[in-house]
Design an enzyme around this catalytic site. Structure first.
Site, PDB file in Angstrom:
ATOM      1  N   CYS A 135      -3.345  -3.574   4.691  1.00  0.00           N
ATOM      2  CA  CYS A 135      -1.987  -4.319   4.573  1.00  0.00           C
ATOM      3  C   CYS A 135      -2.440  -6.388   4.736  1.00  0.00           C
ATOM      4  O   CYS A 135      -1.225  -7.500   5.367  1.00  0.00           O
ATOM      5  CB  CYS A 135      -2.477  -4.261   6.501  1.00  0.00           C
ATOM      6  SG  CYS A 135      -1.864  -3.296   7.271  1.00  0.00           S
ATOM      7  N   THR A 169     -10.971   0.025  14.770  1.00  0.00           N
ATOM      8  CA  THR A 169     -10.149  -0.497  13.990  1.00  0.00           C
ATOM      9  C   THR A 169     -10.062  -1.682  14.803  1.00  0.00           C
ATOM     10  O   THR A 169      -9.405  -3.249  14.402  1.00  0.00           O
ATOM     11  CB  THR A 169      -8.616   0.378  14.093  1.00  0.00           C
ATOM     12  OG1 THR A 169      -8.056   0.309  14.903  1.00  0.00           O
ATOM     13  CG2 THR A 169      -8.432   1.140  12.713  1.00  0.00           C
ATOM     14  N   HIS A 199      -1.585 -10.972  11.118  1.00  0.00           N
ATOM     15  CA  HIS A 199      -1.047  -9.911  11.608  1.00  0.00           C
ATOM     16  C   HIS A 199      -0.874  -9.435  12.494  1.00  0.00           C
ATOM     17  O   HIS A 199      -1.756  -9.401  13.790  1.00  0.00           O
ATOM     18  CB  HIS A 199      -2.330  -8.773  10.515  1.00  0.00           C
ATOM     19  CG  HIS A 199      -2.037  -7.934  10.330  1.00  0.00           C
ATOM     20  ND1 HIS A 199      -1.026  -7.196   9.726  1.00  0.00           N
ATOM     21  CD2 HIS A 199      -2.468  -6.512  10.619  1.00  0.00           C
ATOM     22  CE1 HIS A 199      -1.233  -6.162   9.670  1.00  0.00           C
ATOM     23  NE2 HIS A 199      -1.780  -5.339   9.794  1.00  0.00           N
ATOM     24  N   GLU A 217       0.177  -1.222   0.045  1.00  0.00           N
ATOM     25  CA  GLU A 217      -0.605  -0.334  -0.715  1.00  0.00           C
ATOM     26  C   GLU A 217       1.188   1.463  -0.101  1.00  0.00           C
ATOM     27  O   GLU A 217       0.470   2.009   0.810  1.00  0.00           O
ATOM     28  CB  GLU A 217      -1.043   0.161   0.969  1.00  0.00           C
ATOM     29  CG  GLU A 217      -1.059   0.078   2.605  1.00  0.00           C
ATOM     30  CD  GLU A 217      -1.386   0.133   3.773  1.00  0.00           C
ATOM     31  OE1 GLU A 217      -1.695   0.999   4.206  1.00  0.00           O
ATOM     32  OE2 GLU A 217      -2.557  -1.003   4.109  1.00  0.00           O
TER      33      GLU A 217
END
Length: 350
Positions: free
Chosen positions: A115, A206, A239, A83
Protein backbone atom coordinates in the site's frame (compact mmCIF):
# COMPACT_ATOMS: atom_id res chain seq x y z
CA UNK A 1 23.71 10.38 11.04
CA UNK A 2 20.96 12.52 9.57
CA UNK A 3 17.89 10.36 9.05
CA UNK A 4 15.57 12.85 7.38
CA UNK A 5 15.83 13.05 3.59
CA UNK A 6 16.10 16.41 1.85
CA UNK A 7 16.97 16.87 -1.84
CA UNK A 8 19.70 19.21 -3.07
CA UNK A 9 17.00 21.52 -4.46
CA UNK A 10 13.73 22.29 -2.69
CA UNK A 11 10.89 20.38 -4.33
CA UNK A 12 7.21 21.28 -4.50
CA UNK A 13 3.93 19.83 -5.74
CA UNK A 14 2.94 21.71 -8.90
CA UNK A 15 -0.16 19.66 -9.62
CA UNK A 16 -2.26 16.94 -8.01
CA UNK A 17 -5.33 15.00 -9.01
CA UNK A 18 -7.46 12.11 -7.79
CA UNK A 19 -10.04 9.73 -9.18
CA UNK A 20 -12.57 7.41 -7.54
CA UNK A 21 -14.89 5.06 -9.50
CA UNK A 22 -18.62 5.77 -9.38
CA UNK A 23 -19.99 2.44 -8.16
CA UNK A 24 -20.43 1.63 -4.46
CA UNK A 25 -21.35 -1.44 -2.49
CA UNK A 26 -22.58 -1.06 1.06
CA UNK A 27 -20.98 -3.12 3.82
CA UNK A 28 -24.51 -4.14 4.80
CA UNK A 29 -24.93 -5.80 1.40
CA UNK A 30 -21.69 -7.76 1.75
CA UNK A 31 -22.72 -8.71 5.28
CA UNK A 32 -26.13 -9.88 4.04
CA UNK A 33 -24.45 -12.40 1.76
CA UNK A 34 -21.96 -13.68 4.34
CA UNK A 35 -24.06 -13.44 7.50
CA UNK A 36 -22.06 -10.65 9.12
CA UNK A 37 -23.74 -7.91 11.17
CA UNK A 38 -20.89 -5.59 12.25
CA UNK A 39 -18.93 -3.59 9.71
CA UNK A 40 -15.61 -1.67 9.60
CA UNK A 41 -16.81 0.98 7.11
CA UNK A 42 -20.03 2.20 5.46
CA UNK A 43 -19.34 1.45 1.80
CA UNK A 44 -16.54 1.09 -0.71
CA UNK A 45 -15.85 2.16 -4.29
CA UNK A 46 -16.04 -0.52 -6.98
CA UNK A 47 -14.43 -0.16 -10.42
CA UNK A 48 -16.65 -0.60 -13.46
CA UNK A 49 -16.17 -3.37 -16.00
CA UNK A 50 -14.02 -1.05 -18.13
CA UNK A 51 -11.92 0.27 -15.23
CA UNK A 52 -8.67 -0.96 -13.72
CA UNK A 53 -5.65 0.49 -11.92
CA UNK A 54 -4.33 1.91 -15.21
CA UNK A 55 -7.52 3.77 -16.15
CA UNK A 56 -7.74 5.13 -12.61
CA UNK A 57 -4.12 6.28 -12.90
CA UNK A 58 -4.84 7.98 -16.23
CA UNK A 59 -7.81 9.92 -14.85
CA UNK A 60 -5.81 11.03 -11.81
CA UNK A 61 -2.85 12.01 -14.00
CA UNK A 62 -5.06 14.11 -16.28
CA UNK A 63 -6.48 15.95 -13.28
CA UNK A 64 -2.96 16.59 -11.97
CA UNK A 65 -1.97 18.03 -15.36
CA UNK A 66 -4.97 20.37 -15.32
CA UNK A 67 -3.78 21.83 -12.03
CA UNK A 68 -0.10 21.87 -12.97
CA UNK A 69 -0.81 23.75 -16.21
CA UNK A 70 2.32 22.34 -17.85
CA UNK A 71 3.09 20.64 -21.16
CA UNK A 72 3.13 16.86 -20.48
CA UNK A 73 6.25 16.67 -22.64
CA UNK A 74 8.12 18.38 -19.79
CA UNK A 75 7.49 15.42 -17.48
CA UNK A 76 10.68 13.35 -17.51
CA UNK A 77 9.49 10.49 -15.31
CA UNK A 78 6.18 8.76 -14.63
CA UNK A 79 6.32 6.23 -11.83
CA UNK A 80 3.22 4.19 -11.07
CA UNK A 81 2.70 2.50 -7.71
CA UNK A 82 0.15 -0.30 -7.46
CA UNK A 83 -0.37 -3.85 -6.26
CA UNK A 84 -3.17 -4.57 -8.75
CA UNK A 85 -1.51 -3.91 -12.11
CA UNK A 86 -3.42 -5.47 -15.01
CA UNK A 87 -0.32 -7.01 -16.60
CA UNK A 88 2.08 -9.35 -14.83
CA UNK A 89 4.67 -8.63 -17.51
CA UNK A 90 4.28 -5.23 -19.17
CA UNK A 91 4.66 -1.83 -17.53
CA UNK A 92 1.52 0.10 -16.71
CA UNK A 93 3.39 3.41 -16.50
CA UNK A 94 4.06 3.40 -20.25
CA UNK A 95 0.33 3.19 -20.99
CA UNK A 96 -0.36 6.13 -18.69
CA UNK A 97 2.50 8.13 -20.22
CA UNK A 98 1.15 7.52 -23.73
CA UNK A 99 -2.42 8.38 -22.71
CA UNK A 100 -1.47 11.80 -21.31
CA UNK A 101 0.91 12.69 -24.15
CA UNK A 102 4.16 12.46 -22.18
CA UNK A 103 6.04 9.98 -24.40
CA UNK A 104 8.72 9.35 -25.60
CA UNK A 105 11.39 11.35 -23.75
CA UNK A 106 10.95 10.13 -20.19
CA UNK A 107 11.57 7.45 -17.59
CA UNK A 108 8.64 5.13 -16.83
CA UNK A 109 8.33 2.25 -14.38
CA UNK A 110 5.94 0.44 -12.07
CA UNK A 111 6.65 0.45 -8.33
CA UNK A 112 5.65 -2.20 -5.81
CA UNK A 113 5.54 -2.04 -2.01
CA UNK A 114 2.01 -3.05 -1.09
CA UNK A 115 0.00 0.00 0.00
CA UNK A 116 2.94 2.41 -0.03
CA UNK A 117 3.92 1.83 -3.65
CA UNK A 118 2.56 5.26 -4.56
CA UNK A 119 4.56 7.16 -1.95
CA UNK A 120 7.61 5.06 -2.82
CA UNK A 121 7.24 6.41 -6.36
CA UNK A 122 6.87 9.89 -4.88
CA UNK A 123 10.13 9.55 -2.94
CA UNK A 124 11.88 8.67 -6.19
CA UNK A 125 10.24 11.60 -8.00
CA UNK A 126 11.37 14.04 -5.31
CA UNK A 127 14.92 12.76 -5.59
CA UNK A 128 14.84 12.86 -9.40
CA UNK A 129 13.73 16.49 -9.49
CA UNK A 130 15.75 17.52 -6.45
CA UNK A 131 18.97 16.27 -8.03
CA UNK A 132 18.41 18.38 -11.13
CA UNK A 133 17.94 15.40 -13.46
CA UNK A 134 14.39 16.43 -14.38
CA UNK A 135 12.23 19.53 -14.44
CA UNK A 136 9.09 17.59 -13.56
CA UNK A 137 8.27 14.04 -12.47
CA UNK A 138 4.93 12.36 -11.80
CA UNK A 139 4.15 9.81 -9.09
CA UNK A 140 0.88 7.89 -9.12
CA UNK A 141 -0.69 5.55 -6.58
CA UNK A 142 -3.77 3.60 -7.67
CA UNK A 143 -5.38 0.26 -6.93
CA UNK A 144 -8.44 -1.87 -7.50
CA UNK A 145 -7.98 -3.81 -4.28
CA UNK A 146 -9.17 -7.40 -3.95
CA UNK A 147 -10.38 -9.39 -0.98
CA UNK A 148 -11.28 -13.08 -0.86
CA UNK A 149 -15.08 -13.54 -0.80
CA UNK A 150 -16.22 -13.61 2.82
CA UNK A 151 -12.85 -12.48 4.18
CA UNK A 152 -12.83 -9.30 6.26
CA UNK A 153 -10.70 -7.64 3.55
CA UNK A 154 -13.69 -7.83 1.22
CA UNK A 155 -15.50 -5.27 3.36
CA UNK A 156 -12.78 -2.63 2.96
CA UNK A 157 -10.84 -3.30 -0.28
CA UNK A 158 -11.83 -0.33 -2.45
CA UNK A 159 -10.67 1.39 -5.64
CA UNK A 160 -9.19 4.79 -6.42
CA UNK A 161 -5.97 6.68 -6.89
CA UNK A 162 -4.14 9.98 -7.09
CA UNK A 163 -1.27 11.55 -9.01
CA UNK A 164 1.25 14.19 -7.96
CA UNK A 165 3.47 16.20 -10.30
CA UNK A 166 6.56 17.51 -8.55
CA UNK A 167 8.96 20.20 -9.69
CA UNK A 168 11.45 22.60 -8.18
CA UNK A 169 9.79 24.71 -5.48
CA UNK A 170 8.42 27.96 -6.91
CA UNK A 171 5.43 30.27 -6.76
CA UNK A 172 3.65 27.71 -8.97
CA UNK A 173 3.87 25.02 -6.29
CA UNK A 174 0.67 24.31 -4.35
CA UNK A 175 2.84 22.93 -1.53
CA UNK A 176 6.47 22.10 -0.87
CA UNK A 177 8.27 19.28 0.94
CA UNK A 178 10.10 20.15 4.17
CA UNK A 179 11.57 16.68 4.40
CA UNK A 180 10.78 12.97 4.33
CA UNK A 181 11.76 9.80 6.14
CA UNK A 182 11.33 6.09 5.43
CA UNK A 183 11.19 3.26 7.97
CA UNK A 184 11.41 -0.36 6.74
CA UNK A 185 11.67 -3.85 8.28
CA UNK A 186 11.02 -7.39 7.07
CA UNK A 187 7.56 -8.00 8.55
CA UNK A 188 5.43 -10.60 6.71
CA UNK A 189 1.98 -9.32 7.68
CA UNK A 190 0.27 -9.46 4.27
CA UNK A 191 1.18 -11.20 1.01
CA UNK A 192 -0.01 -12.77 -2.22
CA UNK A 193 2.04 -15.37 -4.05
CA UNK A 194 2.26 -15.58 -7.83
CA UNK A 195 -0.82 -17.13 -9.50
CA UNK A 196 -2.97 -16.65 -6.38
CA UNK A 197 -6.14 -14.61 -6.87
CA UNK A 198 -6.39 -13.13 -3.39
CA UNK A 199 -3.93 -11.89 -0.75
CA UNK A 200 -3.44 -13.52 2.63
CA UNK A 201 -2.88 -11.74 5.92
CA UNK A 202 -1.75 -12.35 9.46
CA UNK A 203 -5.01 -11.17 11.05
CA UNK A 204 -4.11 -9.28 14.26
CA UNK A 205 -0.43 -9.48 13.33
CA UNK A 206 -1.19 -6.79 10.73
CA UNK A 207 -1.85 -4.29 13.53
CA UNK A 208 0.69 -3.78 16.30
CA UNK A 209 3.94 -5.19 14.82
CA UNK A 210 3.15 -4.00 11.31
CA UNK A 211 0.89 -0.96 10.83
CA UNK A 212 1.28 0.80 14.17
CA UNK A 213 4.98 0.08 14.68
CA UNK A 214 6.01 1.44 11.28
CA UNK A 215 3.72 4.46 11.04
CA UNK A 216 4.43 5.68 14.57
CA UNK A 217 8.20 5.28 14.20
CA UNK A 218 8.18 7.04 10.83
CA UNK A 219 6.07 9.93 12.10
CA UNK A 220 8.04 10.41 15.32
CA UNK A 221 11.42 10.27 13.58
CA UNK A 222 10.36 12.77 10.92
CA UNK A 223 9.11 15.23 13.54
CA UNK A 224 12.23 14.83 15.69
CA UNK A 225 14.55 15.34 12.72
CA UNK A 226 12.68 18.44 11.54
CA UNK A 227 12.26 19.86 15.04
CA UNK A 228 8.47 19.77 14.81
CA UNK A 229 5.73 18.82 17.27
CA UNK A 230 2.31 17.29 16.57
CA UNK A 231 0.77 20.70 17.36
CA UNK A 232 2.76 22.23 14.47
CA UNK A 233 0.61 20.35 11.95
CA UNK A 234 -2.79 21.55 10.77
CA UNK A 235 -3.69 18.24 9.13
CA UNK A 236 -2.51 14.63 9.31
CA UNK A 237 -3.08 11.86 6.79
CA UNK A 238 -2.19 8.30 7.77
CA UNK A 239 -2.61 5.09 5.81
CA UNK A 240 -6.21 4.05 6.28
CA UNK A 241 -6.99 0.33 5.94
CA UNK A 242 -10.07 1.13 8.01
CA UNK A 243 -11.36 4.07 10.03
CA UNK A 244 -10.14 2.88 13.43
CA UNK A 245 -6.40 2.49 12.78
CA UNK A 246 -5.53 6.05 11.65
CA UNK A 247 -7.57 7.57 14.47
CA UNK A 248 -5.72 5.35 16.95
CA UNK A 249 -2.36 6.50 15.53
CA UNK A 250 -3.46 10.12 15.87
CA UNK A 251 -4.39 9.56 19.51
CA UNK A 252 -1.03 7.92 20.25
CA UNK A 253 0.84 10.81 18.61
CA UNK A 254 -1.29 13.45 20.33
CA UNK A 255 -3.01 14.74 17.20
CA UNK A 256 -6.71 15.70 17.54
CA UNK A 257 -9.01 13.65 15.32
CA UNK A 258 -10.34 16.89 13.80
CA UNK A 259 -6.99 17.19 12.00
CA UNK A 260 -7.32 13.65 10.62
CA UNK A 261 -10.96 13.45 9.54
CA UNK A 262 -10.67 15.71 6.42
CA UNK A 263 -8.29 13.22 4.80
CA UNK A 264 -9.88 10.05 6.19
CA UNK A 265 -11.96 8.66 3.31
CA UNK A 266 -11.90 4.90 3.86
CA UNK A 267 -15.32 4.90 5.52
CA UNK A 268 -16.90 6.12 2.27
CA UNK A 269 -14.72 4.66 -0.52
CA UNK A 270 -12.81 1.83 1.15
CA UNK A 271 -9.09 1.24 1.41
CA UNK A 272 -7.60 2.29 -1.93
CA UNK A 273 -4.26 0.68 -1.01
CA UNK A 274 -1.51 2.50 -2.96
CA UNK A 275 -3.87 5.41 -3.45
CA UNK A 276 -5.02 5.67 0.18
CA UNK A 277 -2.85 8.45 1.60
CA UNK A 278 -2.41 10.10 -1.81
CA UNK A 279 -6.17 10.48 -2.21
CA UNK A 280 -6.37 11.60 1.42
CA UNK A 281 -3.74 14.32 0.91
CA UNK A 282 -5.53 15.39 -2.28
CA UNK A 283 -8.72 15.84 -0.24
CA UNK A 284 -6.84 17.95 2.29
CA UNK A 285 -5.26 20.11 -0.43
CA UNK A 286 -8.78 20.69 -1.75
CA UNK A 287 -9.60 22.62 1.44
CA UNK A 288 -6.27 23.70 2.95
CA UNK A 289 -5.12 27.31 3.31
CA UNK A 290 -1.70 28.74 2.43
CA UNK A 291 0.69 28.15 5.32
CA UNK A 292 -1.02 24.97 6.54
CA UNK A 293 1.38 22.13 7.36
CA UNK A 294 0.39 18.53 6.59
CA UNK A 295 1.83 15.36 8.14
CA UNK A 296 1.61 12.55 5.58
CA UNK A 297 2.50 8.97 6.56
CA UNK A 298 1.89 5.95 4.35
CA UNK A 299 2.22 2.26 5.20
CA UNK A 300 2.89 -0.79 3.07
CA UNK A 301 2.80 -4.36 4.27
CA UNK A 302 6.05 -6.25 4.22
CA UNK A 303 6.61 -3.66 5.81
CA UNK A 304 7.42 0.04 5.81
CA UNK A 305 6.25 3.64 6.04
CA UNK A 306 7.10 6.86 4.22
CA UNK A 307 6.58 10.09 6.16
CA UNK A 308 6.46 13.58 4.64
CA UNK A 309 5.98 17.09 5.96
CA UNK A 310 4.49 19.45 3.38
CA UNK A 311 3.57 23.12 3.64
CA UNK A 312 0.77 24.60 1.53
CA UNK A 313 1.55 27.64 -0.64
CA UNK A 314 -0.47 30.50 -2.14
CA UNK A 315 -0.88 28.80 -5.54
CA UNK A 316 -3.38 26.36 -4.01
CA UNK A 317 -6.05 29.06 -4.07
CA UNK A 318 -5.87 29.35 -7.85
CA UNK A 319 -5.18 25.73 -8.80
CA UNK A 320 -7.50 23.60 -6.70
CA UNK A 321 -10.58 24.52 -8.77
CA UNK A 322 -8.95 23.58 -12.09
CA UNK A 323 -9.93 19.91 -11.76
CA UNK A 324 -12.59 17.85 -9.94
CA UNK A 325 -12.08 17.66 -6.19
CA UNK A 326 -12.01 14.43 -4.22
CA UNK A 327 -15.37 15.21 -2.64
CA UNK A 328 -16.89 15.52 -6.13
CA UNK A 329 -15.90 11.92 -6.83
CA UNK A 330 -16.99 10.69 -3.40
CA UNK A 331 -20.46 12.18 -3.88
CA UNK A 332 -20.75 10.82 -7.44
CA UNK A 333 -22.04 7.38 -6.52
CA UNK A 334 -24.29 4.59 -7.69
CA UNK A 335 -25.01 1.76 -5.26
CA UNK A 336 -24.95 -1.79 -6.65
CA UNK A 337 -25.82 -5.18 -5.16
CA UNK A 338 -23.46 -8.08 -4.46
CA UNK A 339 -24.26 -9.85 -7.73
CA UNK A 340 -23.22 -6.87 -9.87
CA UNK A 341 -20.24 -6.25 -7.60
CA UNK A 342 -19.06 -9.85 -7.96
CA UNK A 343 -19.42 -9.58 -11.74
CA UNK A 344 -17.54 -6.27 -11.92
CA UNK A 345 -14.73 -7.60 -9.71
CA UNK A 346 -14.64 -10.91 -11.62
CA UNK A 347 -15.15 -12.96 -8.48
CA UNK A 348 -16.82 -15.70 -10.49
CA UNK A 349 -13.73 -17.73 -11.39
CA UNK A 350 -14.43 -20.54 -13.88
Amino acid sequence: MRKVMKPMKDVGIVGYGAYVPMYRIRNEEIGRVWGVSSFPIEEKAVPGLDEDAITIGIEAARNALKRAKIDPQKIRAIWFGTESKPYAVKPSATIIAEAIGATPDLEAADFEFACKAGTEALQAAIGFVGSGMAEYAMAIGADTAQGRPGDHLEFTAGAGGAAFIVGEKSNESVAYFEGSYSYVTDTPDFWRRQHEHYPRHGNRFTGEPAYFHHIINAAKTLMEELGLKPSDFDYAVFHQPNVKFPLTVAKILGIPKEKVLPGLLTGRIGNTYSGATMVGVSAVLDIAKPGDRILWVSFGSGAGSNAFSIVVQDAIEEKRDLAPKVEDYVKRRKVIDYALYAKARRKYIL
